[in-house]
Scaffold this active site. Structure first.
Site, PDB file in Angstrom:
ATOM      1  CD  GLU A  38      -2.562   1.715   0.300  1.00 49.86           C
ATOM      2  OE1 GLU A  38      -2.330   2.835  -0.185  1.00 49.86           O
ATOM      3  OE2 GLU A  38      -3.448   0.954  -0.149  1.00 49.86           O
ATOM      4  CB  CYS A  46     -14.085   2.710   2.260  1.00 47.52           C
ATOM      5  SG  CYS A  46     -15.346   2.597   3.525  1.00 47.52           S
ATOM      6  CB  THR A 142      -4.770  -0.372  -7.774  1.00 48.88           C
ATOM      7  OG1 THR A 142      -5.337  -0.956  -8.957  1.00 48.88           O
ATOM      8  CG2 THR A 142      -3.440  -1.038  -7.512  1.00 48.88           C
ATOM      9  CB  VAL A 181     -24.089   7.646  -4.183  1.00 43.13           C
ATOM     10  CG1 VAL A 181     -23.825   7.510  -2.687  1.00 43.13           C
ATOM     11  CG2 VAL A 181     -25.009   6.532  -4.654  1.00 43.13           C
ATOM     12  CD  GLU A 185     -23.724   9.559   0.641  1.00 42.74           C
ATOM     13  OE1 GLU A 185     -24.272   8.465   0.861  1.00 42.74           O
ATOM     14  OE2 GLU A 185     -22.473   9.718   0.729  1.00 42.74           O
ATOM     15  CG  HIS A 438     -45.958  -1.638  17.479  1.00 43.12           C
ATOM     16  ND1 HIS A 438     -46.206  -0.868  16.363  1.00 43.12           N
ATOM     17  CD2 HIS A 438     -46.630  -1.057  18.503  1.00 43.12           C
ATOM     18  CE1 HIS A 438     -47.005   0.136  16.705  1.00 43.12           C
ATOM     19  NE2 HIS A 438     -47.274   0.045  17.989  1.00 43.12           N
TER      20      HIS A 438
END
Length: 461
Positions: A38, A46, A142, A181, A185, A438
């Site tokens: 990495e 994310c 990637t 999306v 947002e 409920h």
């Protein structure tokens, strides 16, 4: 950097986002030797630039709305302002705790973490900073980057979600280019924080990948919230000066604002990584794979945002687990894309799993599809929360439920049951027989299935 010269790992993973780290953790759990490469921070888009920071902003936005609207519940709260330094500190705190946890997990599972920019140089070799890392199996994960449009330069007052996440002020006005999306947002956050917001979407609806009923309902809610939008009209150009941006559309419509957020989706991060040279097939930058996520070259697999389809962290995560199990010889069942839940966390939330009504008609024929909408107006907890919306079910006539589509506050938390219903191919009467607590919003799912099974109790005939 760990010295790996002469070591051949069972799996070498390129990329430490949701797809990559899931492959590494599951592979190590199955007793395989794993190297994870990495160049940035573990957790990928994310954790650092996507789901986690945006949801933190959306939660802060919900708190702002709650403070602003307290009087309707008889509670005298008021919103005294948004302290972006405080909001960002809260957001960074969440990221930092999750990042530390992930680093600890990778270490405890004895995954060899190699920090640096990796490049595929052979069918079993990745080069990192002059060092060659060999693997019996290679997994490409990637990830993606915030895309722009051809000729649309990012810089100054024209930003992507990457820069938007680090703003230290609330802009007075924003044009959001893209009604998917990410666009809706950010539009939702900025409106709650007090900005004037206009969303521009070239397709005919906001959240155009969703069932049309959800798109129309979100548009109604945005109108009510005072979020402006222009749909079905494509972007033509933007200029910027010291005062702001000037956006023009193909129809000749123009908008002025302090900032332009470019939210036109994410592109696959596959350029200059040596993929094509090893014979891997790319289509518009995406890595083409079979249903087992194999690239067709050597023992090279791919997972996450570089694989065509939904760009979702939980999809990448599931694909990573799948690839590790495939390599370990467990022969896992292929992932069904339509069975992956999708949530858009604006206010109101939009959540869905399975196929839309239009897609179901295409698959099964228009006469073989039945739908039902159950309005949250009949749901006690939704009344208490002060939210509106509905649950829409799509089923094959005399067959299972193939789509669950919802809009309303907090419906993202309901999609868990929705995905069980769709993925286990439940019939309406199967779900109707289950007792739902409920008062919960979850009851709306039960009521919708009762109605679809032919015994509506609270529906207005």
């Amino acid at each position: 950097m760990a010295d790996t010269n002469g070591t051949e790992f069972d799996i070498v993973v390129l990329g430490g986002g949701s797809g990559g780290y899931a492959t590494a953790l599951r592979g190590a759990q199955l007793g395989l030797s794993v190297a994870l490469i990495e160049s940035g921070k573990l957790g990928g888009t994310c954790l650092h630039n996507g789901c986690i920071p945006t949801k933190a902003l959306l939660h802060a936005a919900e708190v702002a709305d709650t403070a602003r609207e307290g009087a309707q519940f008889g509670v005298h709260t008021q919103l005294n302002g948004i302290d972006m330094a405080g909001v960002n500190a809260y957001k960074e705190g969440v990221i930092s705790r999750l990042h530390k946890g992930l680093q600890g997990l990778v270490k405890s599972r004895k995954v060899t973490l190699i920090e640096g920019h990796g490049r595929l140089v052979g069918q079993d070799t990745i080069e990192v900073g002059g060092q060659l890392v060999k693997g019996k199996n290679i997994v490409l994960a990637t990830g993606s980057y915030a895309r722009s449009l051809p000729g649309l330069e990012i810089g100054g007052r024209v930003v992507t979600s990457d820069q938007a996440l680090h703003l230290d002020y609330v802009p007075k006005s924003v044009v959001v280019l893209g009604g998917g999306v990410i666009g809706v947002e950010f539009a939702s956050v900025w409106k709650s924080f007090g900005a004037d917001v206009t969303v521009v979407e070239g397709l005919p609806h906001l959240v155009p990948a969703e069932d049309e009923a959800l798109s129309k309902a979100l548009e109604r809610s945005f109108r009510k919230r005072g979020i402006a939008f222009s749909v079905g009209d494509r972007f033509a150009g933007v200029t910027q000066d010291d005062h702001g941006v000037h956006v023009s559309l193909e129809s000749g419509k123009t908008f002025d604002a302090e900032l332009l957020l470019v939210a036109v989706g994410r592109g696959p991060r596959t350029a200059d990584l040596g993929y094509e040279q090893q014979g891997i097939t790319l289509d518009r930058g995406f890595v083409i794979v079979d249903e087992k996520l194999h690239t067709g070259v050597g023992n090279i697999y791919a997972a996450g945002d570089i694989v065509p389809g939904l760009q979702l962290a939980h999809r990448g995560f599931a694909q990573g687990i799948f690839v590790a199990e495939q390599i370990a010889g467990l022969n896992p069942a292929p992932i069904v894309e339509s069975g992956i839940p999708r949530v858009t966390y604006c206010e109101p939330e939009v959540a869905s799993v399975g196929v839309t009504e239009a897609k179901a008609k295409e698959l099964y024929g228009a006469d073989s599809v039945e739908t039902l909408e159950y309005n949250l107006g009949g749901n006690g907890k939704s009344q208490i929360l002060g939210t509106t919306g509905f649950v829409k079910l799509v089923r094959q006539k005399d067959g299972p439920v193939v789509g669950v589509h919802m809009i309303g506050a907090r419906v993202g938390e309901l999609i868990g049951e929705g995905q069980l219903i769709v993925n286990w191919e439940a019939y309406p009467e199967d779900v109707a027989a289950l007792v739902h607590a409920h008062p919960t919003q979850n009851e709306a799912l039960g009521e919708a299935h009762l109605a679809l099974a032919g015994k509506p109790l609270h529906a207005h005939n």
